[in-house]
Design an enzyme around this catalytic site. Sequence first.
Site, short mmCIF file in Angstrom:
data_model
loop_
_atom_site.label_atom_id
_atom_site.label_comp_id
_atom_site.label_asym_id
_atom_site.label_seq_id
_atom_site.Cartn_x
_atom_site.Cartn_y
_atom_site.Cartn_z
N HIS A 387 21.65 40.79 17.55
CA HIS A 387 22.62 41.06 18.61
C HIS A 387 22.23 42.30 19.43
O HIS A 387 22.12 42.25 20.65
CB HIS A 387 24.00 41.24 17.96
N GLU A 388 22.00 43.40 18.73
CA GLU A 388 21.71 44.67 19.43
C GLU A 388 20.36 44.61 20.15
O GLU A 388 20.20 45.18 21.22
CB GLU A 388 21.76 45.86 18.46
N HIS A 391 20.87 43.05 23.54
CA HIS A 391 21.26 44.06 24.54
C HIS A 391 20.04 44.85 24.99
O HIS A 391 19.85 45.11 26.19
CB HIS A 391 22.25 45.06 23.92
N HIS A 394 17.77 42.95 27.29
CA HIS A 394 18.41 42.80 28.61
C HIS A 394 18.18 44.08 29.43
O HIS A 394 17.76 44.03 30.59
CB HIS A 394 19.91 42.53 28.41
#
Length: 596
Positions: A387-388, A391, A394
Site C-alpha cells: 500500500h505505502e 503511494h 505515485h
Amino acid sequence: MNQVVKRSEVAQEHTWKLEDLFPDQKAWDKEYDEVKRLIKEAAQFQGKLHDPAEIKRCFELEDQISLHTERLYVYSNMKHHEDMADPTYQALSEKARKLSVEVNEALSFITPEILALSEEEINALIRHPELGFYKRTLEEMLRQKAHILSKSEEALLAQVGSISRASETIFGMLNNADMKFPTIKNEEGQDVELTHGRYIQFLESKDRNVRKSAFDAMYATYRKNKNTLGATLSSNIGKNVFYAKVRKYPSVLEAALFGDNIPKEVYTNLIDTVHDSLPLLHRYMKLRKELLQVDELHMYDLFAPLVEEFKWDISYEEAKEMVLDSLKPLGDNYLNILRQGFEDRWIDVYENEGKRNGAYSWGAYGTHPYVLLNHKDNLNSMFTLAHEMGHAMHSYLSDESQEYRYAQYPIFLAEVASTLNEALLMDYLLKKTTDPKAKMYLLTYYADQFRTTLFRQTMFAEFEKIIHEKTEQGESLTHQDFSQIYYDLNKKYHGDHMVVDQDIEMEWARIPHFYNSFYVYKYSTGFSAATSFAKQILDQGQPAVERYLGFLRSGGSDYPISILQRAGVDMSTPEPIEQAMSVFRNIIEQMEELSK
C-alpha cells in the site's frame, strides 16, 4: 524483533536514508536562512500583480519558497518521527512549522490581488504568451472568483471561522473526553472497560456474547446523549448550508465538490450504482450467516471471524519479494524503481523506542519519496508495504514527469495507487495459495474490504446527502429523524438475511467523518477506481498498464476526474463501480465454492 530496540540499535539497512534530502544539519540551516531571505522578496510584488511579467516572477518566487519550505518541513518531521522523545527534532519540527506559517502569511496576498482584477483582465492574462505555463493556475483562480466575496465580507467570514468549528469541537469533546462507556465481560469472563479502541476488537471476538455486550453497551451510551448529539450534528449541517448560500453555491454538496471540480453526477452515480449492486451485499450477508452457523445474523456479527485463527508468518525479506512478484503486471520500469526503493533505503522498516506508530509515505519534490513502517512479520504488514509503496511510486512518477507546481496529486486520487497495489497482491496470493484455509482467510479479508469501503462508506455518503437536502428544503432535523433515516438505510443495504438491530439507528452519532462533510465518498470512489484499474490490467495487459502509468505520471496537472478519464476510468459512469462489483462477485463465488 521481539523487544522494542532503541533507535541507535536499529541496523542501518532497515532505516531510511534522510541524507538524500539533507546531508547534515548545516545544510538544513543554510536552506532555512535562504527561505527567510526569499520571504522578504515577496513583498515587492504587492500592488503589481496586473502586469504579466511581474506575475510570472512572483509565481516563480512562490514556487521556489514553497519547495524549500516543503523540504525543511518534511525532513524535520521525519527526523522527529524516528524518535518522538528526542528534544532536538521536536524543536526542529516546531521551527519548520513556524516557518511555514510565516511563508503562508507572506504569500497570502497573491490570490486575492489577482482575483480583484475583472474577469476580462484575468482572461487576458490566461491568454498571455508569457504566462503559458501558469494557464492552469490562472484558470483555477478564475473558476473560484464567482465564490469569493468582497474584501470586507471575506474578513468577516474569517473572523467567524473559529465559531463555525464549534459543533465539530463539541462533538470531539463529548465523544473523546466526556463519554464514558461501561465495563463488559471479555472471553475469559473478566470485567473490561469498553473504549473506542477496544470496540472493534470486541466485535472481532469469536465469542458471540462478547460481541453482543460490546454492541449493546456502545449504543446504550450514545442513546443517553442523543439530544446533545442530534443538536450538534444539526448545527453542523446548518453551518454548511450557511456557507454554501453565502458563497453562492447551488447546494452544500456542490460546495463540497467544488474544490476538486468534481461533477455532482460522480456522487449520485456512486450511490445509484451501489444501489444496483446491493443484491451482491445481501448474498454476502447470507453466506456470512451460513459460515458463522447462526440462526440469525445480527449487526454485531459483521466483524466476526469466518476462519479459525490463521497465523501466516512472512518476514520482511519475503514480503518484499512477494510484493515485487505480485506487481510484475505493471512492467519492468515500475519494478526497477520499486527495487531501487527497497535497496536504496527509502523505507524505515521496524518499530523502535519512541518511533511514530502507523505507516505513511511522504517526501519532498526533487528527492525520492520515503516510507515509514512499523513492520511485523505478518500478512497485514505485507499489505501495508504494498500500500505505502503504491503511494511512493505515485509520488515518484508524478515528480519525475511534472514541474513542481503541478506534481502534487489531489486527495481524490490519493488512495488509487496504494489500493491498486493491494488488489494486485491479493490476486497474486489467491492464485498462488493452495491451502483452502489460507484461501478462505484471504477471501474474507478482501470481501470485508468491499463491505466496509465500497458499501459502508457509500451508505454514509447517502446519509449525508439526505440530511443536507432535507435541511436545505427547510426541515429541522432532530435525533429521531437522524435515527430513522440511518436505520432505514441499514435495512436497505444489508437486506433480508440480516437482523438489523434497532440499536444501529444510533450509529450516526459516533461517526466523526460526518463533521467533515461529504468526504467519505472519496474512499468509495478511490477503491472503485483502483479495483477497476486492477481488473483492466489483469484482463487487458499492456494497453491498460500504459494508461495506468500515464495516470501515475499526471500528478495534479489536471482535474482528478479528467486524469482518471484519460486513463480509462470514468467515475461519472457506472462502469468502474460495476467492474469493482464483478471482482466482489467473484470473491463471493470462490467463498461459496470453498464452503461446500
